[in-house]
Design a protein around this motif. Structure first.
Motif, PDB file in Angstrom:
ATOM      1  N   LYS A 158       0.845  -1.206   0.000  1.00 54.32           N
ATOM      2  CA  LYS A 158       0.000   0.000   0.000  1.00 54.32           C
ATOM      3  C   LYS A 158       0.877   1.251   0.000  1.00 54.32           C
ATOM      4  O   LYS A 158       0.582   2.230  -0.679  1.00 54.32           O
ATOM      5  CB  LYS A 158      -0.945   0.005   1.207  1.00 54.32           C
ATOM      6  CG  LYS A 158      -1.924  -1.137   1.218  1.00 54.32           C
ATOM      7  CD  LYS A 158      -2.965  -0.997   0.141  1.00 54.32           C
ATOM      8  CE  LYS A 158      -4.006  -2.097   0.284  1.00 54.32           C
ATOM      9  NZ  LYS A 158      -5.041  -2.020  -0.732  1.00 54.32           N
TER      10      LYS A 158
ATOM     11  N   ASP B  65       2.723   6.988  -6.795  1.00 54.14           N
ATOM     12  CA  ASP B  65       1.923   8.155  -7.169  1.00 54.14           C
ATOM     13  C   ASP B  65       2.752   9.434  -7.126  1.00 54.14           C
ATOM     14  O   ASP B  65       2.434  10.399  -7.813  1.00 54.14           O
ATOM     15  CB  ASP B  65       0.712   8.309  -6.239  1.00 54.14           C
ATOM     16  CG  ASP B  65      -0.439   7.406  -6.625  1.00 54.14           C
ATOM     17  OD1 ASP B  65      -0.462   6.909  -7.775  1.00 54.14           O
ATOM     18  OD2 ASP B  65      -1.324   7.184  -5.776  1.00 54.14           O
TER      19      ASP B  65
ATOM     20  N   ARG C  41      -0.971  -4.310 -11.425  1.00 55.09           N
ATOM     21  CA  ARG C  41      -2.188  -3.787 -12.069  1.00 55.09           C
ATOM     22  C   ARG C  41      -2.496  -2.363 -11.620  1.00 55.09           C
ATOM     23  O   ARG C  41      -2.863  -1.507 -12.437  1.00 55.09           O
ATOM     24  CB  ARG C  41      -3.371  -4.710 -11.770  1.00 55.09           C
ATOM     25  CG  ARG C  41      -3.289  -6.024 -12.499  1.00 55.09           C
ATOM     26  CD  ARG C  41      -4.512  -6.906 -12.203  1.00 55.09           C
ATOM     27  NE  ARG C  41      -4.277  -8.250 -12.658  1.00 55.09           N
ATOM     28  CZ  ARG C  41      -4.033  -9.297 -11.886  1.00 55.09           C
ATOM     29  NH1 ARG C  41      -4.000  -9.158 -10.577  1.00 55.09           N
ATOM     30  NH2 ARG C  41      -3.820 -10.481 -12.392  1.00 55.09           N
ATOM     31  N   GLU C  42      -2.360  -2.111 -10.317  1.00 59.35           N
ATOM     32  CA  GLU C  42      -2.648  -0.769  -9.789  1.00 59.35           C
ATOM     33  C   GLU C  42      -1.689   0.284 -10.339  1.00 59.35           C
ATOM     34  O   GLU C  42      -2.108   1.349 -10.767  1.00 59.35           O
ATOM     35  CB  GLU C  42      -2.574  -0.780  -8.257  1.00 59.35           C
ATOM     36  CG  GLU C  42      -3.690  -1.519  -7.585  1.00 59.35           C
ATOM     37  CD  GLU C  42      -4.979  -0.733  -7.546  1.00 59.35           C
ATOM     38  OE1 GLU C  42      -4.943   0.518  -7.523  1.00 59.35           O
ATOM     39  OE2 GLU C  42      -6.045  -1.366  -7.536  1.00 59.35           O
TER      40      GLU C  42
ATOM     41  N   MET D 182      -1.752  -7.348  -0.300  1.00 59.66           N
ATOM     42  CA  MET D 182      -1.817  -7.166  -1.748  1.00 59.66           C
ATOM     43  C   MET D 182      -0.674  -7.957  -2.364  1.00 59.66           C
ATOM     44  O   MET D 182       0.463  -7.853  -1.920  1.00 59.66           O
ATOM     45  CB  MET D 182      -1.663  -5.684  -2.102  1.00 59.66           C
ATOM     46  CG  MET D 182      -1.588  -5.410  -3.583  1.00 59.66           C
ATOM     47  SD  MET D 182      -1.319  -3.665  -3.973  1.00 59.66           S
ATOM     48  CE  MET D 182      -2.946  -3.018  -3.705  1.00 59.66           C
TER      49      MET D 182
ATOM     50  N   LEU E   6       2.208   1.876  -3.445  1.00 55.90           N
ATOM     51  CA  LEU E   6       1.266   2.610  -4.308  1.00 55.90           C
ATOM     52  C   LEU E   6       1.383   4.110  -4.087  1.00 55.90           C
ATOM     53  O   LEU E   6       1.380   4.891  -5.044  1.00 55.90           O
ATOM     54  CB  LEU E   6      -0.171   2.153  -4.038  1.00 55.90           C
ATOM     55  CG  LEU E   6      -0.549   0.768  -4.516  1.00 55.90           C
ATOM     56  CD1 LEU E   6      -1.946   0.394  -4.034  1.00 55.90           C
ATOM     57  CD2 LEU E   6      -0.452   0.675  -6.028  1.00 55.90           C
TER      58      LEU E   6
ATOM     59  N   ASP F 222      -1.350  -7.756  -8.186  1.00 58.23           N
ATOM     60  CA  ASP F 222      -2.296  -6.665  -7.933  1.00 58.23           C
ATOM     61  C   ASP F 222      -1.577  -5.322  -7.882  1.00 58.23           C
ATOM     62  O   ASP F 222      -2.090  -4.313  -8.383  1.00 58.23           O
ATOM     63  CB  ASP F 222      -3.068  -6.907  -6.633  1.00 58.23           C
ATOM     64  CG  ASP F 222      -4.051  -8.060  -6.746  1.00 58.23           C
ATOM     65  OD1 ASP F 222      -4.464  -8.394  -7.882  1.00 58.23           O
ATOM     66  OD2 ASP F 222      -4.414  -8.629  -5.697  1.00 58.23           O
TER      67      ASP F 222
ATOM     68  N   GLN G 216      -1.938   1.097 -14.182  1.00 55.58           N
ATOM     69  CA  GLN G 216      -3.120   1.870 -14.578  1.00 55.58           C
ATOM     70  C   GLN G 216      -2.764   3.348 -14.729  1.00 55.58           C
ATOM     71  O   GLN G 216      -3.367   4.053 -15.522  1.00 55.58           O
ATOM     72  CB  GLN G 216      -4.240   1.735 -13.550  1.00 55.58           C
ATOM     73  CG  GLN G 216      -4.997   0.449 -13.636  1.00 55.58           C
ATOM     74  CD  GLN G 216      -6.126   0.398 -12.612  1.00 55.58           C
ATOM     75  OE1 GLN G 216      -6.326   1.319 -11.821  1.00 55.58           O
ATOM     76  NE2 GLN G 216      -6.865  -0.699 -12.636  1.00 55.58           N
ATOM     77  N   HIS G 217      -1.774   3.800 -13.944  1.00 55.21           N
ATOM     78  CA  HIS G 217      -1.395   5.208 -13.942  1.00 55.21           C
ATOM     79  C   HIS G 217      -0.074   5.464 -14.659  1.00 55.21           C
ATOM     80  O   HIS G 217       0.226   6.603 -15.004  1.00 55.21           O
ATOM     81  CB  HIS G 217      -1.289   5.725 -12.506  1.00 55.21           C
ATOM     82  CG  HIS G 217      -2.538   5.476 -11.718  1.00 55.21           C
ATOM     83  ND1 HIS G 217      -3.704   6.174 -11.928  1.00 55.21           N
ATOM     84  CD2 HIS G 217      -2.817   4.572 -10.748  1.00 55.21           C
ATOM     85  CE1 HIS G 217      -4.640   5.715 -11.114  1.00 55.21           C
ATOM     86  NE2 HIS G 217      -4.122   4.753 -10.387  1.00 55.21           N
TER      87      HIS G 217
END
Length: 126
Positions: A40, A47, A70-71, A63, A43, A67, A74-75
């Protein structure tokens, strides 16, 4: 997403000793390396900073590595992933084969393989 060093690696691994070893040798090879044990938090870091490569354990609490992949993708579709695995039946079913460019066996861990696969991931970046 903020500015980033071109050769930035995000290392996501539960085992602090193993992570410290990989981080040390990746830095010697010229990479900027951030480490977290928490996917987490990974992530959140992804960002804020663009990483060229995410080097992550496949099996983690909260997680898994797929996963996380994938997260983040996406960005940021340009980031490359290299997965650290301890081979088991579940892992083999997830990945299909161990003969992949984006997989490193954790046991026994080869620092030379870590460096080679991270270099290859940067070379083959999107």
């Amino acid at each position: 997403m903020g500015n980033y060093p071109v050769r930035a690696v995000l290392l996501v691994d539960q085992k602090r000793h193993t992570a410290e070893l990989m981080k040390t040798y990746l830095r010697i090879d010229g990479y900027a390396v951030d480490h977290t044990q928490d996917p987490k938090e990974a992530l959140e870091l992804a960002d804020q900073i663009h990483y060229g490569v995410v080097l992550t354990d496949l099996v983690m609490p909260r997680m898994n590595g797929l996963d996380l992949y994938r997260e983040i993708t996406q960005h940021d579709v340009r980031v490359r992933f290299v997965f650290l695995i301890t081979p088991s039946g579940d892992v083999l079913r997830l990945l299909g084969s161990l003969d992949r460019d984006d997989v490193i066996r954790k046991e026994p861990l080869s620092i030379n393989e870590v460096i080679a696969k991270v270099r290859a991931a940067f070379t083959n970046s999107r």
